[in-house]
Design a protein around this motif. Structure first.
Motif, PDB file in Angstrom:
ATOM      1  N   ILE A 156       8.807   6.410   7.989  1.00 31.98           N
ATOM      2  CA  ILE A 156       9.498   5.686   6.915  1.00 31.98           C
ATOM      3  C   ILE A 156       8.933   4.274   6.792  1.00 31.98           C
ATOM      4  CG2 ILE A 156      11.727   4.664   6.280  1.00 31.98           C
ATOM      5  CD1 ILE A 156      13.052   7.212   7.320  1.00 31.98           C
ATOM      6  N   HIS A 157       8.660   3.644   7.917  1.00 30.31           N
ATOM      7  CA  HIS A 157       8.127   2.275   7.927  1.00 30.31           C
ATOM      8  C   HIS A 157       6.820   2.181   7.124  1.00 30.31           C
ATOM      9  CE1 HIS A 157       7.511  -1.690  10.068  1.00 30.31           C
ATOM     10  NE2 HIS A 157       6.275  -1.446   9.660  1.00 30.31           N
ATOM     11  N   GLU A 158       5.888   3.049   7.420  1.00 31.98           N
ATOM     12  CA  GLU A 158       4.572   2.945   6.768  1.00 31.98           C
ATOM     13  C   GLU A 158       4.626   3.337   5.291  1.00 31.98           C
ATOM     14  OE1 GLU A 158       2.408   1.259   8.187  1.00 31.98           O
ATOM     15  OE2 GLU A 158       3.242   1.336  10.221  1.00 31.98           O
ATOM     16  N   PHE A 159       5.464   4.316   4.958  1.00 35.06           N
ATOM     17  CA  PHE A 159       5.552   4.688   3.545  1.00 35.06           C
ATOM     18  C   PHE A 159       6.327   3.636   2.743  1.00 35.06           C
ATOM     19  CE2 PHE A 159       3.909   8.650   5.141  1.00 35.06           C
ATOM     20  CZ  PHE A 159       3.090   9.055   4.105  1.00 35.06           C
ATOM     21  N   ALA A 160       7.245   2.918   3.397  1.00 35.53           N
ATOM     22  CA  ALA A 160       7.891   1.782   2.721  1.00 35.53           C
ATOM     23  C   ALA A 160       6.840   0.711   2.410  1.00 35.53           C
ATOM     24  CB  ALA A 160       9.005   1.210   3.596  1.00 35.53           C
ATOM     25  N   HIS A 161       5.925   0.479   3.359  1.00 35.90           N
ATOM     26  CA  HIS A 161       4.819  -0.451   3.080  1.00 35.90           C
ATOM     27  C   HIS A 161       4.006   0.029   1.876  1.00 35.90           C
ATOM     28  CE1 HIS A 161       5.071  -3.344   6.262  1.00 35.90           C
ATOM     29  NE2 HIS A 161       4.707  -2.556   7.248  1.00 35.90           N
ATOM     30  N   LYS A 162       3.738   1.315   1.852  1.00 39.06           N
ATOM     31  CA  LYS A 162       2.901   1.856   0.767  1.00 39.06           C
ATOM     32  C   LYS A 162       3.575   1.618  -0.590  1.00 39.06           C
ATOM     33  CE  LYS A 162      -1.038   3.693  -0.036  1.00 39.06           C
ATOM     34  NZ  LYS A 162      -2.275   2.990   0.307  1.00 39.06           N
ATOM     35  N   PRO A 237      12.987  -6.343  16.470  1.00 36.43           N
ATOM     36  CA  PRO A 237      12.546  -7.735  16.272  1.00 36.43           C
ATOM     37  C   PRO A 237      11.225  -7.858  15.536  1.00 36.43           C
ATOM     38  CG  PRO A 237      12.387  -7.078  18.596  1.00 36.43           C
ATOM     39  CD  PRO A 237      13.161  -6.003  17.886  1.00 36.43           C
ATOM     40  N   TYR A 238      10.480  -6.761  15.440  1.00 35.67           N
ATOM     41  CA  TYR A 238       9.218  -6.782  14.692  1.00 35.67           C
ATOM     42  C   TYR A 238       9.463  -7.170  13.231  1.00 35.67           C
ATOM     43  CZ  TYR A 238       4.565  -5.287  13.217  1.00 35.67           C
ATOM     44  OH  TYR A 238       3.287  -5.256  12.720  1.00 35.67           O
ATOM     45  N   ALA A 239      10.700  -6.983  12.759  1.00 32.73           N
ATOM     46  CA  ALA A 239      11.050  -7.354  11.377  1.00 32.73           C
ATOM     47  C   ALA A 239      10.861  -8.847  11.126  1.00 32.73           C
ATOM     48  CB  ALA A 239      12.490  -6.952  11.072  1.00 32.73           C
ATOM     49  N   ALA A 244       7.192  -8.743   4.548  1.00 30.52           N
ATOM     50  CA  ALA A 244       6.789  -7.346   4.316  1.00 30.52           C
ATOM     51  C   ALA A 244       7.281  -6.449   5.459  1.00 30.52           C
ATOM     52  CB  ALA A 244       5.270  -7.250   4.190  1.00 30.52           C
ATOM     53  N   GLU A 245       7.160  -6.934   6.691  1.00 24.14           N
ATOM     54  CA  GLU A 245       7.653  -6.155   7.828  1.00 24.14           C
ATOM     55  C   GLU A 245       9.175  -6.074   7.805  1.00 24.14           C
ATOM     56  OE1 GLU A 245       5.787  -4.333   9.393  1.00 24.14           O
ATOM     57  OE2 GLU A 245       3.825  -5.238   9.105  1.00 24.14           O
ATOM     58  N   PHE A 246       9.818  -7.147   7.354  1.00 25.93           N
ATOM     59  CA  PHE A 246      11.275  -7.134   7.266  1.00 25.93           C
ATOM     60  C   PHE A 246      11.725  -6.030   6.303  1.00 25.93           C
ATOM     61  CE2 PHE A 246      15.449  -8.568   5.773  1.00 25.93           C
ATOM     62  CZ  PHE A 246      16.069  -8.860   6.975  1.00 25.93           C
TER      63      PHE A 246
END
Ligand SMILES: [Zn+2]
Length: 287
Positions: A156-162, A237-239, A244-246
């Motif tokens: 989900i994380h990477e496709f949200a970036h996409k 915490p990586y958010a 963009a990471e958030f």
């Protein structure tokens, strides 16, 4: 190579159907999808089939990507656009699965103009400008897992970036789609996301200020200490890395731990609910 063998059964006029037994196993391996209605599940299956037919899914470095692996990855990618459009992935060239975390060269220029370069091991990466999504198989949430890793969702994380990259580079401000989104609903997006990001960064900074100067997150005992220290945070915490990471981490939380996100950041939950046109806390009321 047993690469999506059912693709060979492609029927003229539409994408090949995922066998129902495989689909049932996929749904049971993704328990956070329980909020979906029967109709949603049917549409998710259809979108997953279309995604698998349109895009290349492949393993690299000798990693054999099986149907059992590819279908859950595609299903989670399809979840993000369940009530939107697969067009959001027009820019996606391929989904590449690696046998382990992979090194990526990182570069940042500090305030004095000095360029810092280092190599970082990543669990996933979304490449913009027509690039692929890369995923490390061991870092994809394991099935039947109840440990803390199950709270993270690299797919989900990477496709949200996409999706976020639809405006160009990822910046936490994804494209809004005519016919799906009402622009007036998102006027306060920059303010709400900006305030939540600043607040979250403050929480992370406060916790990290208690760490010793020689703290090394790559040192195993230190990493365990860091996980324990940040366990009270509502999100990874990586958010706090950048907006963009958030957005990507908040999207993970929206689908996987929605009650936690809604309690900590109700404004973010509301905006993501309007954006994805889903409500994981209360069911599919926005279709
Ligand atoms: Zn990311």
């Amino acid at each position: 190579m047993r690469w999506l063998s059912w693709l060979k059964d492609r029927l003229a006029g539409g994408p090949p159907a995922i066998p129902s037994a495989l689909w049932q196993r996929t749904m049971s391996r993704l328990p956070f999808l329980a909020y979906l209605s029967d109709d949603d599940c049917l549409r998710l299956k259809s979108l997953t089939e279309q995604l698998l037919a349109k895009k290349s899914f492949a393993g690299v470095k000798g990693f054999e990507l099986t149907d059992e692996m590819a279908v859950p990855i595609a299903a989670q990618a399809a979840l993000l656009v369940l009530n939107l459009s697969l067009d959001l992935y027009d820019d996606l060239s391929a989904v590449i699965v690696t046998p382990d975390a992979f090194p990526i060269r990182q570069q940042v220029t500090d305030d004095t103009g000095v360029v810092h370069e280092w190599e970082e091991m990543l669990a996933g990466e979304a490449v913009d400008m027509g690039g692929a999504v890369l995923l490390s198989w061991p870092d994809i949430t394991p099935p039947e897992s109840c440990d803390e890793r199950s709270l993270h969702n690299v797919v989900i994380h990477e496709f949200a970036h996409k999706i976020d990259m639809g405006r160009g580079g990822a910046n936490g401000y994804p494209p809004f789609l005519a016919g799906f989104h009402v622009r007036a609903d998102f006027l306060d997006w920059p303010q709400i996301f900006g305030a939540a990001y600043d607040s979250f960064c403050q929480c992370v900074n406060q916790l990290e200020s208690t760490l010793p100067e020689d703290f090394d997150p790559d040192h195993l005992p230190h990493a365990a200490r860091y996980r324990a220290l940040t366990a009270s945070l509502p999100m990874d915490p990586y958010a706090a890395t950048d907006p963009a990471e958030f957005f990507a981490v908040a999207s993970e939380s929206f689908f996987v731990t929605p009650a936690t996100l809604a309690a900590a950041y109700p404004g973010i939950y509301r905006l993501l609910s309007l954006y994805y046109r889903q409500n994981p806390l209360a069911g599919p009321v926005l279709v």
